[in-house]
Design an enzyme around this catalytic site. Structure first.
Site, PDB file in Angstrom:
ATOM      1  N   GLY A   7      40.241  25.747  43.975  1.00 28.86           N
ATOM      2  CA  GLY A   7      40.732  25.779  42.604  1.00 28.86           C
ATOM      3  C   GLY A   7      42.239  25.929  42.588  1.00 28.86           C
ATOM      4  N   GLY A   9      44.489  25.631  40.197  1.00 26.21           N
ATOM      5  CA  GLY A   9      45.135  25.859  38.914  1.00 26.21           C
ATOM      6  C   GLY A   9      46.224  26.903  39.070  1.00 26.21           C
ATOM      7  N   GLY A  12      45.071  30.028  41.158  1.00 24.24           N
ATOM      8  CA  GLY A  12      44.870  29.653  42.543  1.00 24.24           C
ATOM      9  C   GLY A  12      46.185  29.430  43.267  1.00 24.24           C
ATOM     10  N   LYS A 181      37.653  43.237  30.979  1.00 25.37           N
ATOM     11  CA  LYS A 181      38.283  41.923  30.847  1.00 25.37           C
ATOM     12  C   LYS A 181      37.435  41.031  29.942  1.00 25.37           C
ATOM     13  CE  LYS A 181      41.245  38.609  31.943  1.00 25.37           C
ATOM     14  NZ  LYS A 181      41.431  38.182  33.346  1.00 25.37           N
TER      15      LYS A 181
END
Length: 303
Positions: A7, A9, A12, A181
């Site tokens: 990942g 993004g 990441g 969260k």
């Protein structure tokens, strides 16, 4: 040691920089050859942080690269977790270390059931970053990260994470932090997607504040029934403070919907509604939000 990151993004890439700065070898596992070709050939990642720039160099791979994976950070969208892991499962070494760093809940247990021999940790962070392009990252804040093991007999931290130059809190029980969260995400993300607004706009009108208040009350009821203590103050106050502090931000859920991408509503509000059903608690406001965001998002929504 060698850490793979699934990942690429913003989060990441941010952890690719953190791990690289700590002296670890880092490989980014990109979705496919097309994505790979959009990166500089040398695997250069350009980072801007506190008005200063530096570069990190990563190895670039695709899921079918024949390189064994011993240490893995998963930073994909939550709904992509199982399919992404299946794509590289043959590369995982016995007793591999896997860290999930994602929004939402539910995918952690699903992965535990799918992969029996791994050591699994999950983490939640307040770090902030955004990508200007595939390989140009802006780090807004290193934030604080809580991490804890989900598998028995695993240490509090995965290998090498004690060398990371971030505020890291090892937790014997990570569940309360995941729930906190989740609670904030439930209170903010779906509402910004519903009203098509920045985070701060949620506290600018009485209508939006009242909707947030009702969402928060339902979340608190479900968390309490699940044995989770959220915050010292009411969730409504904490969510409003976060919305205010991130006032100019567009939530990831709103960005996904604006760009025609599938959102993480199932792993956020969907998970909450599932827990509520199991606990026998009515959550009509959150159910309504779940259905509204499903209608706005592409993709088949199943858990």
């Amino acid at each position: 040691m060698h850490w793979h990151i699934l990942g690429a993004g913003a989060i990441g890439c941010l952890w690719a920089d953190f791990l690289s700065q700590a002296g670890h070898q880092v490989s980014l596992i990109l979705r496919n050859r097309t994505t790979l070709e959009q990166w500089p050939g040398d695997g250069r990642l350009e980072i801007t942080e506190a008005n200063q720039q530096h570069q990190t160099y990563c190895q670039l791979e695709t899921p079918d690269t024949e390189v064994p994976v011993r240490h893995l950070l998963v930073a994909t969208k939550a709904y992509d977790t199982l399919s992404a892991m299946e794509a590289i499962q043959s590369r995982l070494q016995p007793e591999a270390e896997v860290v999930l760093l994602q929004n939402g809940m539910g995918q952690q247990q699903q992965l535990l059931e799918q992969l029996k021999d791994i050591s699994l940790w999950t983490a939640t962070t307040t770090a902030g970053a955004w990508l200007e392009s595939r390989h140009q990252l802006h780090c807004v804040s290193r934030g604080e990260t809580h991490i804890g093991p989900l598998t028995q007999h695993s240490p509090l931290l995965p290998s090498g994470w004690d060398t990371l130059d971030i505020t890291l809190h090892p937790c014997p029980d990570i569940r309360p932090y995941l729930w906190r969260k989740l609670a904030i995400n439930c209170a903010i993300n779906p509402l910004t997607a519903l009203f098509d607004c920045r985070n701060g706009a949620l506290i600018e009108t009485s209508e939006r504040q009242e909707t947030m208040r009702r969402v928060c009350r339902e979340v608190e009821q479900v968390a309490a029934a699940a044995g989770i203590e959220l915050f010292p103050e009411p969730l409504e106050e904490r969510a409003a403070a976060v919305a205010r502090a991130t006032g100019d931000n567009f939530s990831s859920m709103l960005q996904d919907i604006r760009h025609g991408r599938r959102s993480e509503i199932e792993q956020i509000t969907g998970f909450l509604c599932e827990q509520a059903q199991q606990l026998g608690i009515a959550v009509p406001v959150n159910l309504s939000l779940l259905q509204a965001i499903r209608a706005k998002s592409p993709g088949k929504y199943t858990r």
